[in-house]
Design a protein around this motif. Sequence first.
Motif, PDB file in Angstrom:
ATOM      1  N   VAL A 124      36.434  -1.323  14.492  1.00 36.38           N
ATOM      2  CA  VAL A 124      37.269  -2.495  14.256  1.00 36.38           C
ATOM      3  C   VAL A 124      38.637  -2.072  13.721  1.00 36.38           C
ATOM      4  N   ALA A 125      38.670  -1.056  12.860  1.00 34.01           N
ATOM      5  CA  ALA A 125      39.941  -0.597  12.293  1.00 34.01           C
ATOM      6  C   ALA A 125      40.847   0.023  13.346  1.00 34.01           C
ATOM      7  N   LEU A 126      40.282   0.557  14.412  1.00 35.79           N
ATOM      8  CA  LEU A 126      41.073   1.254  15.425  1.00 35.79           C
ATOM      9  C   LEU A 126      41.314   0.442  16.687  1.00 35.79           C
ATOM     10  N   GLN A 127      41.121  -0.860  16.636  1.00 39.19           N
ATOM     11  CA  GLN A 127      41.340  -1.682  17.821  1.00 39.19           C
ATOM     12  C   GLN A 127      42.803  -1.593  18.255  1.00 39.19           C
ATOM     13  N   LEU A 152      25.481   3.004  11.790  1.00 44.69           N
ATOM     14  CA  LEU A 152      26.004   2.104  12.824  1.00 44.69           C
ATOM     15  C   LEU A 152      26.976   1.082  12.235  1.00 44.69           C
ATOM     16  N   VAL A 153      26.681   0.594  11.044  1.00 47.38           N
ATOM     17  CA  VAL A 153      27.593  -0.347  10.387  1.00 47.38           C
ATOM     18  C   VAL A 153      28.926   0.332  10.082  1.00 47.38           C
ATOM     19  N   GLU A 154      28.878   1.561   9.599  1.00 47.97           N
ATOM     20  CA  GLU A 154      30.114   2.281   9.287  1.00 47.97           C
ATOM     21  C   GLU A 154      30.908   2.594  10.550  1.00 47.97           C
ATOM     22  N   ILE A 155      30.218   2.965  11.630  1.00 52.65           N
ATOM     23  CA  ILE A 155      30.899   3.228  12.902  1.00 52.65           C
ATOM     24  C   ILE A 155      31.572   1.964  13.411  1.00 52.65           C
ATOM     25  N   ARG A 156      30.892   0.842  13.274  1.00 56.92           N
ATOM     26  CA  ARG A 156      31.503  -0.421  13.697  1.00 56.92           C
ATOM     27  C   ARG A 156      32.744  -0.727  12.875  1.00 56.92           C
ATOM     28  N   GLY A 157      32.689  -0.450  11.562  1.00 62.54           N
ATOM     29  CA  GLY A 157      33.862  -0.663  10.722  1.00 62.54           C
ATOM     30  C   GLY A 157      35.049   0.174  11.173  1.00 62.54           C
ATOM     31  N   LEU A 158      34.795   1.420  11.535  1.00 64.27           N
ATOM     32  CA  LEU A 158      35.872   2.268  12.050  1.00 64.27           C
ATOM     33  C   LEU A 158      36.366   1.775  13.404  1.00 64.27           C
ATOM     34  N   PHE A 218      44.803  -3.719  19.652  1.00 63.45           N
ATOM     35  CA  PHE A 218      45.656  -4.882  19.458  1.00 63.45           C
ATOM     36  C   PHE A 218      46.109  -5.030  18.010  1.00 63.45           C
ATOM     37  N   ARG A 219      45.669  -4.144  17.126  1.00 61.14           N
ATOM     38  CA  ARG A 219      46.062  -4.181  15.725  1.00 61.14           C
ATOM     39  C   ARG A 219      46.606  -2.817  15.330  1.00 61.14           C
ATOM     40  N   ALA A 220      47.390  -2.820  14.298  1.00 61.39           N
ATOM     41  CA  ALA A 220      47.802  -1.538  13.732  1.00 61.39           C
ATOM     42  C   ALA A 220      46.594  -0.955  13.019  1.00 61.39           C
ATOM     43  N   PRO A 221      46.326   0.354  13.192  1.00 61.18           N
ATOM     44  CA  PRO A 221      45.144   0.946  12.538  1.00 61.18           C
ATOM     45  C   PRO A 221      45.191   0.760  11.021  1.00 61.18           C
ATOM     46  N   LYS A 222      44.100   0.285  10.486  1.00 67.53           N
ATOM     47  CA  LYS A 222      43.975   0.112   9.038  1.00 67.53           C
ATOM     48  C   LYS A 222      42.744   0.890   8.608  1.00 67.53           C
ATOM     49  N   TRP A 223      42.947   2.034   8.059  1.00 71.00           N
ATOM     50  CA  TRP A 223      41.856   2.899   7.662  1.00 71.00           C
ATOM     51  C   TRP A 223      41.142   2.321   6.452  1.00 71.00           C
ATOM     52  N   PRO A 224      39.814   2.325   6.457  1.00 69.68           N
ATOM     53  CA  PRO A 224      39.067   1.742   5.334  1.00 69.68           C
ATOM     54  C   PRO A 224      39.257   2.503   4.024  1.00 69.68           C
ATOM     55  N   TRP A 225      39.681   3.746   4.073  1.00 69.53           N
ATOM     56  CA  TRP A 225      39.819   4.529   2.856  1.00 69.53           C
ATOM     57  C   TRP A 225      41.247   4.527   2.316  1.00 69.53           C
TER      58      TRP A 225
END
Length: 139
Positions: free
Chosen positions: A24-27, A16-22, A29-36
């Motif tokens: 947030v990255a795909l919102q 669930l924490v990792e899904i939340r991180g993804l 209003f922001r440019a996608p910033k992939w965690p990897w």
Amino acid sequence: MAIWPACAWGLVGAVLVEIRGLWVALQPFRAPKWPWRDGRGRAQVAGYVIAVVCRFGMAAGLDAVYAAAHQIAGPLGAVTMGIAAPLVIGQLALQHEPSAAEPPRQPAASPLRHAPERTRDTAPLAARAGETPGGTDAG
């Protein structure tokens, strides 16, 4: 709760924490910033996978310890511990880490092993209370 189900629920919390991180990255209003990806846009998948595996290991390990100690009663507690595992482990590590300024402490001696012997007061109780031994006041 048994250890293996607690570990499974802890892994659910870590996922669930990792899904939340993804999320947030795909919102939008922001440019996608992939965690990897690093700052230059290069893929750093190996580092990301190592971090995720470490998070999953911490979640499962901490849930196993708490379940073995009968501190987790149900799935909600196990999921919550899985979510908070990195923070809990970090705080436990900070509490037991000696600072450079203070010298290492020696363990205190057990009071039961080296208790001082008690000396018996030989003065009669009446004399300590201000009375004469005959039961009458001196004054």
